[in-house]
Design an enzyme around this catalytic site. Structure first.
Site, PDB file in Angstrom:
ATOM      1  N   ASP A  49      -5.358   9.527 -12.343  1.00 32.33           N
ATOM      2  CA  ASP A  49      -4.489   9.108 -11.235  1.00 32.33           C
ATOM      3  C   ASP A  49      -3.545  10.242 -10.836  1.00 32.33           C
ATOM      4  O   ASP A  49      -2.814  10.140  -9.854  1.00 32.33           O
ATOM      5  CB  ASP A  49      -3.739   7.806 -11.559  1.00 32.33           C
ATOM      6  CG  ASP A  49      -2.821   7.933 -12.766  1.00 32.33           C
ATOM      7  OD1 ASP A  49      -2.849   8.976 -13.450  1.00 32.33           O
ATOM      8  OD2 ASP A  49      -2.071   6.969 -13.040  1.00 32.33           O
ATOM      9  N   SER A  50      -3.612  11.370 -11.552  1.00 33.83           N
ATOM     10  CA  SER A  50      -2.918  12.588 -11.113  1.00 33.83           C
ATOM     11  C   SER A  50      -3.418  13.005  -9.733  1.00 33.83           C
ATOM     12  O   SER A  50      -2.792  13.800  -9.048  1.00 33.83           O
ATOM     13  CB  SER A  50      -3.126  13.724 -12.124  1.00 33.83           C
ATOM     14  OG  SER A  50      -4.508  13.890 -12.404  1.00 33.83           O
ATOM     15  N   ASP A  88      -9.295   6.515 -14.117  1.00 34.06           N
ATOM     16  CA  ASP A  88      -7.992   5.952 -14.500  1.00 34.06           C
ATOM     17  C   ASP A  88      -7.744   4.621 -13.811  1.00 34.06           C
ATOM     18  O   ASP A  88      -8.023   4.484 -12.611  1.00 34.06           O
ATOM     19  CB  ASP A  88      -6.881   6.914 -14.031  1.00 34.06           C
ATOM     20  CG  ASP A  88      -6.133   7.545 -15.178  1.00 34.06           C
ATOM     21  OD1 ASP A  88      -6.165   7.013 -16.298  1.00 34.06           O
ATOM     22  OD2 ASP A  88      -5.502   8.602 -14.932  1.00 34.06           O
ATOM     23  N   LYS A 118      -9.629   4.439 -18.079  1.00 33.68           N
ATOM     24  CA  LYS A 118      -8.490   4.809 -18.939  1.00 33.68           C
ATOM     25  C   LYS A 118      -7.317   3.899 -18.594  1.00 33.68           C
ATOM     26  O   LYS A 118      -7.032   3.674 -17.421  1.00 33.68           O
ATOM     27  CB  LYS A 118      -8.093   6.275 -18.767  1.00 33.68           C
ATOM     28  CG  LYS A 118      -6.844   6.641 -19.605  1.00 33.68           C
ATOM     29  CD  LYS A 118      -6.761   8.130 -19.902  1.00 33.68           C
ATOM     30  CE  LYS A 118      -6.231   8.956 -18.762  1.00 33.68           C
ATOM     31  NZ  LYS A 118      -4.844   8.630 -18.345  1.00 33.68           N
ATOM     32  N   GLU A 120      -3.312   3.563 -19.244  1.00 28.54           N
ATOM     33  CA  GLU A 120      -2.226   4.428 -19.708  1.00 28.54           C
ATOM     34  C   GLU A 120      -1.174   3.694 -20.519  1.00 28.54           C
ATOM     35  O   GLU A 120      -0.588   4.239 -21.447  1.00 28.54           O
ATOM     36  CB  GLU A 120      -1.579   5.066 -18.473  1.00 28.54           C
ATOM     37  CG  GLU A 120      -0.707   6.249 -18.821  1.00 28.54           C
ATOM     38  CD  GLU A 120      -0.138   6.898 -17.589  1.00 28.54           C
ATOM     39  OE1 GLU A 120      -0.913   7.528 -16.852  1.00 28.54           O
ATOM     40  OE2 GLU A 120       1.073   6.773 -17.368  1.00 28.54           O
ATOM     41  N   GLU A 187      -0.471  12.874 -24.855  1.00 26.25           N
ATOM     42  CA  GLU A 187       0.153  13.770 -23.865  1.00 26.25           C
ATOM     43  C   GLU A 187       1.612  14.078 -24.203  1.00 26.25           C
ATOM     44  O   GLU A 187       2.385  13.187 -24.564  1.00 26.25           O
ATOM     45  CB  GLU A 187       0.082  13.112 -22.470  1.00 26.25           C
ATOM     46  CG  GLU A 187       0.745  13.961 -21.386  1.00 26.25           C
ATOM     47  CD  GLU A 187       0.407  13.548 -19.957  1.00 26.25           C
ATOM     48  OE1 GLU A 187      -0.372  12.604 -19.757  1.00 26.25           O
ATOM     49  OE2 GLU A 187       0.937  14.203 -19.036  1.00 26.25           O
TER      50      GLU A 187
HETATM   51  O1  KIV Z   1      -4.086  11.393 -14.584  1.00 24.02           O
HETATM   52  C1  KIV Z   1      -4.442  12.349 -15.290  1.00 24.02           C
HETATM   53  O2  KIV Z   1      -4.909  13.381 -14.799  1.00 24.02           O
HETATM   54  C2  KIV Z   1      -4.310  12.222 -16.732  1.00 24.02           C
HETATM   55  C3  KIV Z   1      -4.518  13.466 -17.536  1.00 24.02           C
HETATM   56  C4  KIV Z   1      -3.396  14.386 -17.328  1.00 24.02           C
HETATM   57  C5  KIV Z   1      -4.767  13.172 -18.947  1.00 24.02           C
HETATM   58  O3  KIV Z   1      -4.025  11.175 -17.228  1.00 24.02           O
END
Ligand code: KIV
Length: 276
Positions: A49-50, A88, A118, A120, A187
């Site tokens: 989600d970055s 994510d 994923k 979080e 992280e």
């Molecule tokens: O959203 C993302 O890119 C992440 C990574 C930094 C692990 O969660």
């Protein structure tokens, strides 16, 4: 491509082997062109989600939506053949309860074709992790610095400065592991804490700003490629794409203005034929 030469996409079983073997190579990917280039070199491509911050210019990941994750997940799936692709779950898509988490995770998997999601959120989402895994959805956990919690933390702050934070990061990872997570991103923690987490869990840990002792490493690809001047301390830029892009744009602008571009090599040589 014949059936015999077809590349096999990695599975959770390949990822699990990292606990005893070579470290997992993981990077984020958001679009088809970059995913094609990264795919042969990565065990895992994470559609993180970055994407909200890196591609869409958002100040945090909190505003990222399911629709954004699906669109970018589809692009990465179309362009990759061998990496295990994880998408994510965005903020607000899994926290309410297990039913909400399952419906959204199933949508991500069905509409993108990804192999896993994923989650979080740490301890508060343990029930959701177990619920998804029991129903056929592999889940990657996330412990330590959790960017979706930026508004509670008051910024992106490394975790483990106090005993409470230290213990909390271990609890998050152990809970995700016990709930059935197939891997856990660790992280923004000190190396000692990352190593303690890696020893405490059965599944592989994937470090970002953590420790070389983790069972794998992940970075935001745009940081690795040097797309910006500033990157977090834990990033090693392996390219300077910012300079390359700025240089290419400057040259293009100068050549357009001086009418050097397009030259003979970039124009069609067509002969006019008589009308029939
Ligand atoms: O959203 C993302 O890119 C992440 C990574 C930094 C692990 O969660």
């Amino acid at each position: 491509m014949s059936a015999q030469t077809q590349v096999r996409r990695k599975t959770v079983r390949d990822i699990a082997k990292a606990k005893q073997g070579d470290p997992l190579v993981c990077l984020t990917a958001y679009d088809a062109q970059v995913a094609t280039l990264l795919d042969p070199h990565c065990d895992i491509l994470l559609v993180g989600d970055s994407v909200g911050m890196v591609v869409h210019g958002m100040a945090s990941t909190v505003g990222v939506t399911m629709e954004m994750m699906i669109l970018h997940g589809q692009a990465v799936m179309r362009a990759s053949t061998q990496a295990f692709v994880v998408v994510d779950m965005p903020f607000g898509s899994y926290e309410t309860n297990s039913d909400q988490a399952f419906l959204n995770a199933a949508r991500l998997m069905q509409e993108t074709g990804c192999q896993a999601v994923k989650i979080e959120s740490g301890i508060c989402a343990t029930t959701q992790i177990a619920h998804l895994v029991e129903r056929g959805i592999p889940v990657m956990g996330h412990a330590g610095l959790r960017p979706q919690a930026i508004n509670v933390d008051g910024g992106f702050r490394a975790k483990g400065r106090t005993e409470t934070e230290w213990n909390r990061a271990i609890e998050e990872a152990v809970a995700a592991d016990a709930a059935g997570a197939f891997a856990i991103v660790v992280e923004g923690v000190a190396p000692d804490l990352a190593d303690e987490i890696t020893k405490a869990v059965a599944c592989p840990t994937i470090g970002i700003g953590a420790s070389a002792g983790c069972d794998g490493q992940i970075l935001v690809t745009n940081d690795l490629l040097g797309m910006t001047d500033w990157v977090p301390k834990f990033v090693k830029k392996n390219a300077d794409l910012k300079s390359a892009i700025v240089g290419a744009a400057e040259t293009y602008a100068a050549e357009v203005k001086s009418r050097v571009f397009p030259g003979a090599a970039q124009t069609y040589k067509l002969r006019k034929a008589a009308d029939s």
